[in-house]
Design a protein around this motif. Structure first.
Motif, PDB file in Angstrom:
ATOM      1  N   GLN A 193      12.648   3.490  -2.014  1.00 49.14           N
ATOM      2  CA  GLN A 193      11.466   2.739  -2.433  1.00 49.14           C
ATOM      3  C   GLN A 193      10.723   2.194  -1.220  1.00 49.14           C
ATOM      4  O   GLN A 193       9.505   2.307  -1.117  1.00 49.14           O
ATOM      5  CB  GLN A 193      11.893   1.613  -3.367  1.00 49.14           C
ATOM      6  N   THR A 194      11.441   1.615  -0.295  1.00 50.20           N
ATOM      7  CA  THR A 194      10.844   1.045   0.908  1.00 50.20           C
ATOM      8  C   THR A 194      10.134   2.115   1.734  1.00 50.20           C
ATOM      9  O   THR A 194       9.059   1.864   2.283  1.00 50.20           O
ATOM     10  CB  THR A 194      11.923   0.353   1.764  1.00 50.20           C
ATOM     11  N   ALA A 195      10.684   3.307   1.812  1.00 45.21           N
ATOM     12  CA  ALA A 195      10.110   4.390   2.606  1.00 45.21           C
ATOM     13  C   ALA A 195       8.734   4.816   2.089  1.00 45.21           C
ATOM     14  O   ALA A 195       7.922   5.336   2.854  1.00 45.21           O
ATOM     15  CB  ALA A 195      11.056   5.583   2.628  1.00 45.21           C
ATOM     16  N   ARG A 196       8.454   4.585   0.806  1.00 47.54           N
ATOM     17  CA  ARG A 196       7.179   4.991   0.215  1.00 47.54           C
ATOM     18  C   ARG A 196       6.055   3.987   0.493  1.00 47.54           C
ATOM     19  O   ARG A 196       4.886   4.285   0.267  1.00 47.54           O
ATOM     20  CB  ARG A 196       7.353   5.208  -1.279  1.00 47.54           C
ATOM     21  N   PRO A 250      -7.227   2.384  -4.942  1.00 47.80           N
ATOM     22  CA  PRO A 250      -6.250   3.278  -5.565  1.00 47.80           C
ATOM     23  C   PRO A 250      -4.829   3.234  -4.995  1.00 47.80           C
ATOM     24  O   PRO A 250      -3.884   3.504  -5.714  1.00 47.80           O
ATOM     25  CB  PRO A 250      -6.849   4.672  -5.371  1.00 47.80           C
ATOM     26  N   GLY A 251      -4.648   2.874  -3.745  1.00 49.98           N
ATOM     27  CA  GLY A 251      -3.300   2.855  -3.176  1.00 49.98           C
ATOM     28  C   GLY A 251      -2.699   1.462  -3.066  1.00 49.98           C
ATOM     29  O   GLY A 251      -1.628   1.284  -2.503  1.00 49.98           O
ATOM     30  N   ARG A 252      -3.377   0.485  -3.628  1.00 48.85           N
ATOM     31  CA  ARG A 252      -2.944  -0.918  -3.501  1.00 48.85           C
ATOM     32  C   ARG A 252      -2.185  -1.381  -4.741  1.00 48.85           C
ATOM     33  O   ARG A 252      -2.591  -1.119  -5.866  1.00 48.85           O
ATOM     34  CB  ARG A 252      -4.158  -1.803  -3.278  1.00 48.85           C
ATOM     35  N   ILE A 253      -1.091  -2.109  -4.490  1.00 47.74           N
ATOM     36  CA  ILE A 253      -0.281  -2.711  -5.557  1.00 47.74           C
ATOM     37  C   ILE A 253      -0.254  -4.215  -5.292  1.00 47.74           C
ATOM     38  O   ILE A 253       0.045  -4.651  -4.177  1.00 47.74           O
ATOM     39  CB  ILE A 253       1.154  -2.147  -5.546  1.00 47.74           C
ATOM     40  N   ASN A 254      -0.582  -4.991  -6.305  1.00 48.87           N
ATOM     41  CA  ASN A 254      -0.572  -6.439  -6.183  1.00 48.87           C
ATOM     42  C   ASN A 254       0.815  -6.974  -6.553  1.00 48.87           C
ATOM     43  O   ASN A 254       1.416  -6.533  -7.539  1.00 48.87           O
ATOM     44  CB  ASN A 254      -1.641  -7.063  -7.075  1.00 48.87           C
ATOM     45  N   VAL A 255       1.312  -7.891  -5.751  1.00 48.98           N
ATOM     46  CA  VAL A 255       2.644  -8.480  -5.927  1.00 48.98           C
ATOM     47  C   VAL A 255       2.479  -9.950  -6.298  1.00 48.98           C
ATOM     48  O   VAL A 255       1.722 -10.674  -5.632  1.00 48.98           O
ATOM     49  CB  VAL A 255       3.455  -8.380  -4.611  1.00 48.98           C
ATOM     50  N   TYR A 256       3.184 -10.374  -7.354  1.00 50.38           N
ATOM     51  CA  TYR A 256       3.171 -11.786  -7.732  1.00 50.38           C
ATOM     52  C   TYR A 256       4.518 -12.142  -8.340  1.00 50.38           C
ATOM     53  O   TYR A 256       4.964 -11.514  -9.304  1.00 50.38           O
ATOM     54  CB  TYR A 256       2.065 -12.079  -8.747  1.00 50.38           C
ATOM     55  N   ARG A 279       0.859  -1.192   0.000  1.00 48.15           N
ATOM     56  CA  ARG A 279       0.000   0.000   0.000  1.00 48.15           C
ATOM     57  C   ARG A 279       0.889   1.233   0.000  1.00 48.15           C
ATOM     58  O   ARG A 279       1.831   1.334   0.787  1.00 48.15           O
ATOM     59  CB  ARG A 279      -0.918   0.002   1.211  1.00 48.15           C
ATOM     60  N   VAL A 280       0.562   2.132  -0.913  1.00 51.74           N
ATOM     61  CA  VAL A 280       1.253   3.415  -1.027  1.00 51.74           C
ATOM     62  C   VAL A 280       0.184   4.496  -1.095  1.00 51.74           C
ATOM     63  O   VAL A 280      -1.004   4.194  -1.229  1.00 51.74           O
ATOM     64  CB  VAL A 280       2.167   3.461  -2.290  1.00 51.74           C
ATOM     65  N   ARG A 325       0.895   6.025  -6.465  1.00 56.50           N
ATOM     66  CA  ARG A 325       0.977   4.651  -6.964  1.00 56.50           C
ATOM     67  C   ARG A 325       1.580   4.544  -8.366  1.00 56.50           C
ATOM     68  O   ARG A 325       2.470   3.728  -8.593  1.00 56.50           O
ATOM     69  CB  ARG A 325      -0.394   3.976  -6.939  1.00 56.50           C
ATOM     70  N   ASP A 326       1.133   5.346  -9.298  1.00 55.77           N
ATOM     71  CA  ASP A 326       1.660   5.250 -10.666  1.00 55.77           C
ATOM     72  C   ASP A 326       3.149   5.565 -10.708  1.00 55.77           C
ATOM     73  O   ASP A 326       3.917   4.877 -11.399  1.00 55.77           O
ATOM     74  CB  ASP A 326       0.887   6.174 -11.615  1.00 55.77           C
ATOM     75  N   ALA A 327       3.568   6.566  -9.959  1.00 54.80           N
ATOM     76  CA  ALA A 327       4.991   6.913  -9.916  1.00 54.80           C
ATOM     77  C   ALA A 327       5.794   5.797  -9.262  1.00 54.80           C
ATOM     78  O   ALA A 327       6.898   5.465  -9.714  1.00 54.80           O
ATOM     79  CB  ALA A 327       5.195   8.233  -9.164  1.00 54.80           C
ATOM     80  N   TYR A 328       5.247   5.199  -8.216  1.00 52.70           N
ATOM     81  CA  TYR A 328       5.929   4.091  -7.547  1.00 52.70           C
ATOM     82  C   TYR A 328       6.133   2.936  -8.527  1.00 52.70           C
ATOM     83  O   TYR A 328       7.221   2.385  -8.651  1.00 52.70           O
ATOM     84  CB  TYR A 328       5.127   3.625  -6.330  1.00 52.70           C
TER      85      TYR A 328
END
Length: 94
Positions: A74-77, A47-53, A9-10, A15-18
């Motif tokens: 990256q981790t700080a975000r 909107p703030g969720r990124i799925n990891v696979y 979650r960011v 999110r798009d920039a991340y």
């Protein structure tokens, strides 16, 4: 086989920039020996969720790729993370 799956979650506005900042890491992972798949994707509902696979041949190839882990910036975000590692003993076609 090893599967890494979960969510990051960011800030929604970030999110798009991340994800853009992760493109190089995704390309490196997919090119790494032993990587079967690697994806970070925006969740279509939250909107703030990124799925990891990720799928890897073994713990050894995963560890070799990870090295020291993600960059501190990256981790700080990341506001929150729920990511788990799964050991798959069998794979069957659907």
């Amino acid at each position: 086989m090893i599967v890494i799956a979960g969510t990051l979650r960011v800030e929604a506005a970030e999110r798009d920039a991340y994800l853009s900042g992760c493109a190089e890491v995704i390309e490196q992972a997919r090119a790494a020996a032993g990587c079967l798949d690697f994806a970070l994707s925006p969740d279509p509902v939250e909107p703030g969720r990124i799925n990891v696979y990720e799928r890897w041949e073994s713990d050894e190839v995963l560890a070799r790729f990870r090295g020291e882990g993600p960059e501190a910036e990256q981790t700080a975000r990341v506001l929150d993370a729920e990511v788990s590692k799964y050991r798959i003993s069998a794979v069957e076609a659907p």
